[in-house]
Design an enzyme around this catalytic site. Structure first.
Site, PDB file in Angstrom:
ATOM      1  CD  GLU A 191      -8.217  11.769   9.047  1.00 34.49           C
ATOM      2  OE1 GLU A 191      -7.815  12.959   7.725  1.00 34.49           O
ATOM      3  OE2 GLU A 191      -7.714  11.103  10.000  1.00 34.49           O
ATOM      4  CD  GLU A 306      -6.756   6.818  12.561  1.00 32.13           C
ATOM      5  OE1 GLU A 306      -5.668   6.806  11.938  1.00 32.13           O
ATOM      6  OE2 GLU A 306      -7.428   6.379  11.766  1.00 32.13           O
TER       7      GLU A 306
HETATM    8  O1  9MR Z   1      -1.604   4.148   8.046  1.00 29.64           O
HETATM    9  C1  9MR Z   1      -2.105   4.198   6.831  1.00 29.64           C
HETATM   10  C2  9MR Z   1      -1.382   3.972   6.126  1.00 29.64           C
HETATM   11  O2  9MR Z   1      -0.555   2.450   6.326  1.00 29.64           O
HETATM   12  C3  9MR Z   1      -2.520   4.103   4.314  1.00 29.64           C
HETATM   13  O3  9MR Z   1      -1.103   3.616   3.557  1.00 29.64           O
HETATM   14  C4  9MR Z   1      -2.222   5.056   4.226  1.00 29.64           C
HETATM   15  C5  9MR Z   1      -2.903   5.498   3.153  1.00 29.64           C
HETATM   16  O4  9MR Z   1      -4.570   4.550   3.553  1.00 29.64           O
HETATM   17  O5  9MR Z   1      -3.216   5.110   5.756  1.00 29.64           O
HETATM   18  C6  9MR Z   1      -2.647   5.206   6.731  1.00 29.64           C
HETATM   19  O6  9MR Z   1      -3.866   5.093   8.547  1.00 29.64           O
HETATM   20  C7  9MR Z   1      -4.025   6.513   7.582  1.00 29.64           C
HETATM   21  C8  9MR Z   1      -5.637   6.624   8.309  1.00 29.64           C
HETATM   22  O7  9MR Z   1      -6.152   5.587   7.788  1.00 29.64           O
HETATM   23  C9  9MR Z   1      -6.101   7.713   9.164  1.00 29.64           C
HETATM   24  N1  9MR Z   1      -5.664   8.300   9.966  1.00 29.64           N
HETATM   25  C10 9MR Z   1      -4.315   8.685   9.737  1.00 29.64           C
HETATM   26  C11 9MR Z   1      -3.493   7.494   9.578  1.00 29.64           C
HETATM   27  C12 9MR Z   1      -2.135   7.942   9.255  1.00 29.64           C
HETATM   28  O8  9MR Z   1      -1.933   8.318   7.600  1.00 29.64           O
END
Ligand code: 9MR
Length: 407
Positions: A191, A306
């Protein structure tokens, strides 16, 4: 000696009901244990006389073990995000992951705020557990993510740009070297493209004005990250991963960054497309993102990293201020929305399977209840994934794994 695997446990625990495809009702089609479709006018084969006794190729009721991964075995691995807690508890999502998927992305265990919350100290125990579990069960592991603005502890930004560079390089070298040979693909930067469609004012594209960007004074940190990762494990595939590549706006800026990396000789192997969709997302636009990479960068591969489908197309202020959000649909989603989801991902998967540059396709969770979308942007029931909260395969699962399934 009987090799009693977690897949066998799933079969015994769920006894065929939780995963049965029997409800698919689709057009007289069926699938054999080897995952080969028998569509058209063929009658379904009789059920197996006795339950299978080993983990590969068996069936659970009408569910074929490995149906999802086998459907695409000649195209790409099919993965899911999974957390350590689910693996440790061996909850139904972990069981389903073993049964149906071929790749795991640790959902948070490989992020910098978990591995190095304080300077100089590396904590690999969370990552080790989920990575080793996946490998022991024959799955690949995608590493996520070495640099992500939402998970970098403050100490990563301290000091001069040179201090920041040395710290980042040391971090990435240590982490990638530690998982060398176990993690086969890394989201090196996640990102980093500007222009979040919900915060259009960030739009001084193409680079996100993140804390890292501001601390360094440029986007050079992206180059440093890729070079350090390549040096630490020359065999790992290195990705830039981004959301909203299905929008032309975001895609163009991402492409600008990839072009710049290429021109500078930065070692990058592919583009990750997160594909966090809404029900009305146009799958042709997502496929256009794959094509954009293919058409311009010979040799780069694509991963879908994702995938999920939110049932709420909220206005921007819902994401920004949590106001004007759409009403909670409650525990039972309407059938027409489930059908829309099924059609969207069927079209996506058909298109992905036709594109040889796509080598891995991952969902962001297994059962609907797992998803971050039940709490972002607000607490609400959402239904983004292939299995419902109880672990039943949803219409979208059937739509992807059975071309004759009638949506
Ligand atoms: O789904 C993930 C959540 O469990 C975590 O708390 C969070 C922070 O680490 O990240 C979420 O995953 C994200 C991913 O790493 C990057 N793209 C967006 C995802 C959803 O927020």
């Amino acid at each position: 000696m009987v090799d009693f695997t977690a897949r066998d446990r799933l079969r015994l625990l769920l006894g065929g009901s939780a995963l049965a495809l029997g409800a698919c009702g689709g057009g007289g089609s069926s699938q054999t244990a080897s995952g080969v479709f028998q569509g058209g006018g063929n009658p379904p084969p009789p059920p197996p006389p006795t339950p299978p006794t080993n983990g590969s190729g068996g069936t659970t009721g009408e569910l074929t073990t490995g149906l999802l991964r086998d459907t695409f075995r000649n195209n790409f691995t099919v993965g899911t995000a999974l957390s350590n807690q689910r693996v440790s508890a061996m909850d139904p999502s972990a069981e389903l992951a073993l049964d149906q998927f071929s790749s795991i992305t640790p959902e948070w265990e490989l992020k910098p705020d978990v591995i190095q919350p304080t300077p100089g100290v590396f904590n690999f125990s969370e990552g080790d557990r989920v990575v080793d579990w996946a490998l022991e069960n024959g799955m690949e592991v995608r590493g996520h993510a070495l640099v992500w603005h939402e998970s970098m502890p403050e100490h990563f930004y301290q000091g001069t740009p040179t201090d920041i560079r040395l710290r980042l390089e040391e971090y990435i070298s240590t982490v990638v070297d530690y998982f060398r040979g176990r993690v086969t693909a890394w989201d090196v930067v996640n990102e980093v493209t500007s222009a979040d469609i919900y915060r259009g004012s960030d739009g001084i594209g193409p680079d996100r004005r993140s804390e890292m960007y501001n601390a360094v004074g440029s986007a050079d940190y992206i180059d440093w990250a890729f070079r350090a990762a390549r040096a630490a494990d020359p065999d790992a595939l290195l990705f830039i991963s981004e959301y909203d590549t299905e929008t032309e706006f975001k895609r163009n800026w991402l492409m600008e960054i990839v072009r710049r990396l290429n021109q500078r000789g930065v070692p990058i192997d592919g583009v990750g497309h997160q594909f966090h969709f809404f029900l009305d997302t146009d799958p042709a636009q997502a496929l256009a993102a794959i094509d954009a990479v293919d058409n311009e960068f010979l040799g780069l591969i694509n991963h879908a990293t994702e995938i999920d489908v939110s049932f709420y197309r909220d206005p921007g202020e819902c994401w920004q201020q949590r106001t004007n959000c759409l009403a909670d649909l409650g525990p039972n989603p309407p059938d027409d929305m489930l059908a829309q989801q099924a059609q969207l991902l069927r079209t996506l998967f058909e298109g992905l399977a036709l594109r040889s540059s796509v080598e891995s396709v991952s969902f962001w969770g297994v059962r609907d209840g797992d998803s971050w979308l039940n709490s972002s942007p607000i607490e609400r029931f959402n239904y983004p994934l292939l299995f419902d909260r109880e672990g039943q395969a949803k219409p979208v699962f059937h739509a992807i794994t059975d071309p004759n399934y009638v949506i």
